[in-house]
Design a protein around this motif. Structure first.
Motif, PDB file in Angstrom:
ATOM      1  N   SER A   1       0.694  -1.305  -0.060  1.00  0.00           N
ATOM      2  CA  SER A   1      -0.025   0.102  -0.152  1.00  0.00           C
ATOM      3  C   SER A   1       0.757   1.154  -0.024  1.00  0.00           C
ATOM      4  O   SER A   1       1.557   1.533   1.126  1.00  0.00           O
ATOM      5  N   VAL A   2       0.811   2.025  -1.211  1.00  0.00           N
ATOM      6  CA  VAL A   2       1.379   3.413  -1.164  1.00  0.00           C
ATOM      7  C   VAL A   2       0.654   4.294  -1.081  1.00  0.00           C
ATOM      8  O   VAL A   2      -0.652   4.259  -1.371  1.00  0.00           O
ATOM      9  N   TYR A   3       0.928   5.460  -0.352  1.00  0.00           N
ATOM     10  CA  TYR A   3      -0.042   6.506  -0.008  1.00  0.00           C
ATOM     11  C   TYR A   3       0.604   7.882  -0.294  1.00  0.00           C
ATOM     12  O   TYR A   3       1.722   8.069  -0.208  1.00  0.00           O
ATOM     13  N   LEU A   4      -0.298   8.948  -0.574  1.00  0.00           N
ATOM     14  CA  LEU A   4      -0.149  10.207  -0.667  1.00  0.00           C
ATOM     15  C   LEU A   4      -0.755  10.814   0.677  1.00  0.00           C
ATOM     16  O   LEU A   4      -1.392  10.021   1.552  1.00  0.00           O
ATOM     17  N   GLY A   5      -1.208  12.237   0.694  1.00  0.00           N
ATOM     18  CA  GLY A   5      -1.789  12.659   2.026  1.00  0.00           C
ATOM     19  C   GLY A   5      -3.066  12.050   2.057  1.00  0.00           C
ATOM     20  O   GLY A   5      -3.528  12.123   3.126  1.00  0.00           O
ATOM     21  N   SER A   6      -3.964  12.007   1.033  1.00  0.00           N
ATOM     22  CA  SER A   6      -5.244  11.579   1.059  1.00  0.00           C
ATOM     23  C   SER A   6      -5.522  10.341   2.059  1.00  0.00           C
ATOM     24  O   SER A   6      -6.493   9.983   2.430  1.00  0.00           O
ATOM     25  N   THR A   7      -4.501   9.332   1.701  1.00  0.00           N
ATOM     26  CA  THR A   7      -4.824   8.136   2.620  1.00  0.00           C
ATOM     27  C   THR A   7      -3.727   7.945   3.649  1.00  0.00           C
ATOM     28  O   THR A   7      -3.492   6.597   4.297  1.00  0.00           O
ATOM     29  N   ARG A   8      -3.134   8.820   4.004  1.00  0.00           N
ATOM     30  CA  ARG A   8      -1.878   8.515   4.870  1.00  0.00           C
ATOM     31  C   ARG A   8      -2.313   8.323   6.299  1.00  0.00           C
ATOM     32  O   ARG A   8      -1.764   7.202   6.936  1.00  0.00           O
ATOM     33  N   ASN A   9      -3.282   8.697   6.707  1.00  0.00           N
ATOM     34  CA  ASN A   9      -3.850   8.248   7.976  1.00  0.00           C
ATOM     35  C   ASN A   9      -4.479   6.801   8.017  1.00  0.00           C
ATOM     36  O   ASN A   9      -4.408   6.092   8.919  1.00  0.00           O
ATOM     37  N   GLN A  10      -5.086   6.578   7.156  1.00  0.00           N
ATOM     38  CA  GLN A  10      -5.765   5.153   7.041  1.00  0.00           C
ATOM     39  C   GLN A  10      -4.473   4.190   7.104  1.00  0.00           C
ATOM     40  O   GLN A  10      -4.721   3.072   7.747  1.00  0.00           O
ATOM     41  N   ASN A  11      -3.579   4.389   6.334  1.00  0.00           N
ATOM     42  CA  ASN A  11      -2.276   3.411   6.241  1.00  0.00           C
ATOM     43  C   ASN A  11      -1.783   3.584   7.678  1.00  0.00           C
ATOM     44  O   ASN A  11      -1.322   2.321   7.929  1.00  0.00           O
ATOM     45  N   ALA A  12      -1.566   4.583   8.353  1.00  0.00           N
ATOM     46  CA  ALA A  12      -1.031   4.296   9.702  1.00  0.00           C
ATOM     47  C   ALA A  12      -1.979   3.568  10.714  1.00  0.00           C
ATOM     48  O   ALA A  12      -1.528   2.769  11.373  1.00  0.00           O
ATOM     49  N   GLN A  13      -3.379   3.723  10.476  1.00  0.00           N
ATOM     50  CA  GLN A  13      -4.023   2.799  11.281  1.00  0.00           C
ATOM     51  C   GLN A  13      -4.107   1.426  10.818  1.00  0.00           C
ATOM     52  O   GLN A  13      -3.834   0.518  11.709  1.00  0.00           O
ATOM     53  N   LEU A  14      -3.946   1.181   9.633  1.00  0.00           N
ATOM     54  CA  LEU A  14      -3.574  -0.138   9.085  1.00  0.00           C
ATOM     55  C   LEU A  14      -2.384  -0.786   9.917  1.00  0.00           C
ATOM     56  O   LEU A  14      -2.250  -1.950  10.240  1.00  0.00           O
ATOM     57  N   GLU A  15      -1.480   0.160   9.777  1.00  0.00           N
ATOM     58  CA  GLU A  15       0.042  -0.463  10.367  1.00  0.00           C
ATOM     59  C   GLU A  15      -0.193  -0.881  11.773  1.00  0.00           C
ATOM     60  O   GLU A  15       0.375  -1.856  12.481  1.00  0.00           O
ATOM     61  N   GLY A  16      -0.977  -0.190  12.651  1.00  0.00           N
ATOM     62  CA  GLY A  16      -1.240  -0.146  14.086  1.00  0.00           C
ATOM     63  C   GLY A  16      -2.026  -1.524  14.156  1.00  0.00           C
ATOM     64  O   GLY A  16      -1.992  -2.301  15.046  1.00  0.00           O
ATOM     65  N   ILE A  17      -3.239  -1.914  13.319  1.00  0.00           N
ATOM     66  CA  ILE A  17      -3.892  -3.122  13.369  1.00  0.00           C
ATOM     67  C   ILE A  17      -2.943  -4.347  13.295  1.00  0.00           C
ATOM     68  O   ILE A  17      -3.170  -5.267  14.054  1.00  0.00           O
ATOM     69  N   LEU A  18      -2.261  -4.095  12.198  1.00  0.00           N
ATOM     70  CA  LEU A  18      -1.035  -5.175  11.900  1.00  0.00           C
ATOM     71  C   LEU A  18      -0.022  -5.266  13.121  1.00  0.00           C
ATOM     72  O   LEU A  18       0.396  -6.604  13.656  1.00  0.00           O
ATOM     73  N   ALA A  19       0.284  -4.353  13.575  1.00  0.00           N
ATOM     74  CA  ALA A  19       1.400  -4.470  14.719  1.00  0.00           C
ATOM     75  C   ALA A  19       0.834  -5.171  16.033  1.00  0.00           C
ATOM     76  O   ALA A  19       1.320  -5.980  16.579  1.00  0.00           O
ATOM     77  N   ALA A  20      -0.603  -4.993  16.094  1.00  0.00           N
ATOM     78  CA  ALA A  20      -1.030  -5.422  17.243  1.00  0.00           C
ATOM     79  C   ALA A  20      -1.517  -6.998  17.161  1.00  0.00           C
ATOM     80  O   ALA A  20      -1.764  -7.877  18.182  1.00  0.00           O
ATOM     81  N   HIS A  21      -1.401  -7.443  15.972  1.00  0.00           N
ATOM     82  CA  HIS A  21      -1.349  -8.936  15.359  1.00  0.00           C
ATOM     83  C   HIS A  21       0.124  -9.358  15.340  1.00  0.00           C
ATOM     84  O   HIS A  21       0.108 -10.546  14.567  1.00  0.00           O
ATOM     85  N   ASP A  22       1.045  -8.666  15.573  1.00  0.00           N
ATOM     86  CA  ASP A  22       2.231  -9.318  15.441  1.00  0.00           C
ATOM     87  C   ASP A  22       2.770  -9.450  13.929  1.00  0.00           C
ATOM     88  O   ASP A  22       3.427 -10.353  13.567  1.00  0.00           O
ATOM     89  N   VAL A  23       2.190  -8.591  12.820  1.00  0.00           N
ATOM     90  CA  VAL A  23       2.610  -8.826  11.574  1.00  0.00           C
ATOM     91  C   VAL A  23       3.461  -7.596  11.182  1.00  0.00           C
ATOM     92  O   VAL A  23       3.160  -6.457  11.505  1.00  0.00           O
ATOM     93  N   ASP A  24       4.675  -7.932  10.841  1.00  0.00           N
ATOM     94  CA  ASP A  24       5.687  -7.056  10.440  1.00  0.00           C
ATOM     95  C   ASP A  24       5.321  -6.090   9.200  1.00  0.00           C
ATOM     96  O   ASP A  24       4.673  -6.745   8.120  1.00  0.00           O
ATOM     97  N   VAL A  25       5.423  -5.088   9.256  1.00  0.00           N
ATOM     98  CA  VAL A  25       5.191  -4.005   8.300  1.00  0.00           C
ATOM     99  C   VAL A  25       6.773  -3.258   7.588  1.00  0.00           C
ATOM    100  O   VAL A  25       7.250  -2.662   8.588  1.00  0.00           O
ATOM    101  N   SER A  26       7.004  -3.459   6.446  1.00  0.00           N
ATOM    102  CA  SER A  26       8.035  -2.755   6.049  1.00  0.00           C
ATOM    103  C   SER A  26       7.943  -1.323   5.332  1.00  0.00           C
ATOM    104  O   SER A  26       6.670  -1.121   4.510  1.00  0.00           O
TER     105      SER A  26
END
Length: 323
Positions: free
Chosen positions: A251-276
């Protein structure tokens, strides 16, 4: 880079760590065909296309076509805008592209591309975003399947793809139509079983999320690429990522989806999924990438992102499928 698309046959009439290595498809190929001498591009009507759609809205019994004016039917979006079926939801055509040099005897991928808001297949996917041309220039053994969604409208509706199994039926028809375009019936088995990569731009995220949640294709979808497209359905993408660590998600983002991508990273981190934060040079090893999309405009992202012609860059990171 100058991109061109060859075409044989006329267009149809209008209307991370620990991830296992993915090996290329071992589909049996009964063909002696040489690599394709010229690219083949066509707009083909599909019975299983997302539109026209006469079903209900997801999670309710409310009809999708919820506005009537005389004999006309239309859909009122969440923003209150009304789009009419005969103008916006009546095109069942799909853009198909098989690049020059495509070799039916070698491992191959099917890319399904979901355009965003305000788009048509000819003006935007073909000419402006140059998706077929990028595939041709990538030297990847990849075929394109791009359905028309809502025509030139600010609407992300997925139509039939909201229904269980509908995307799987669409992919099945795509295999048949690609075999016809290729010109060899024996190639049907190959087209009908190719691994799939979904690429969604902007408002195409709803169709992509529906495809992985409702499509019924299980592990045949080997990758999902969102180009400034994560406006919603975070739970659906997160569930797919967790369910199949061997597949890749970008998932690549510009300003319009930056917040949603940060939220997804948080969801995945809570489930021990690595994000690069960086794209892997070998996407087929699986893993999750969430990264900025460059300094360009949202409208231009499919041709000017972290690199010019980012679809070429994505495909070059899948060397298992080179022509």
């Amino acid at each position: 880079m100058a991109l061109t698309v060859g075409s044989a046959g006329a267009f149809a009439a209008r209307k991370t760590n620990g991830h296992r290595q993915i090996t290329p498809s071992k589909t049996q190929v009964r063909s002696r065909s040489a690599p394709l001498a010229t690219a083949r591009t066509a707009l083909v009507p599909f019975d299983t296309a997302p539109f026209p759609y006469h079903g209900t809205m997801p999670g309710s019994n409310a009809p999708f076509l919820n506005v009537t004016e005389g004999s006309r039917k239309g859909h009122r979006t969440g923003s209150g805008r009304v789009y009419w079926e005969d103008e916006t939801y009546n095109d069942n055509r799909v853009l198909l592209h098989i690049p020059k040099g495509f070799d039916i005897r070698r491992p191959a991928l099917m890319m399904v591309f979901f355009h965003g808001h305000g788009a048509t297949l000819e003006r935007d996917v073909l000419d402006r975003q140059k998706v077929p041309a990028q595939i041709s220039a990538s030297n990847a053994n990849v075929v394109l399947v791009a359905p028309q969604l809502a025509i030139d409208a600010r609407d992300s509706s997925a139509g039939k793809f909201w229904q269980p199994g509908a995307f799987g039926r669409f992919v099945g028809e795509a295999g048949q139509q690609l075999a016809r375009l290729f010109g060899e019936k024996r190639a049907l088995r190959t087209f009908a079983s190719m691994p799939i990569v979904l690429v969604a731009y902007s408002g195409g995220y709803v169709a992509a999320a529906s495809a992985i949640e409702q499509g019924g294709l299980k592990k045949r979808v080997r990758g999902v690429v969102l180009l400034d497209s994560l406006y919603g359905d975070l739970d659906k993408f997160a569930h797919w990522i967790e369910a199949d660590p061997s597949a890749f998600f970008v998932s690549v983002y510009l300003g319009s989806t930056r917040n949603q991508n940060a939220q997804l990273e948080g969801i995945l981190a809570a489930h021990d999924v690595d994000v690069s934060p960086e794209l892997s040079t070998r996407l087929a090893t699986g893993g999750v990438t969430v990264a900025p999309g460059g300094a360009g405009r949202h409208r231009d992202l499919v041709t000017h992102a972290w690199v010019d012609y980012p679809i070429i860059d994505i495909l070059k990171r899948l060397p298992e499928y080179r022509r």
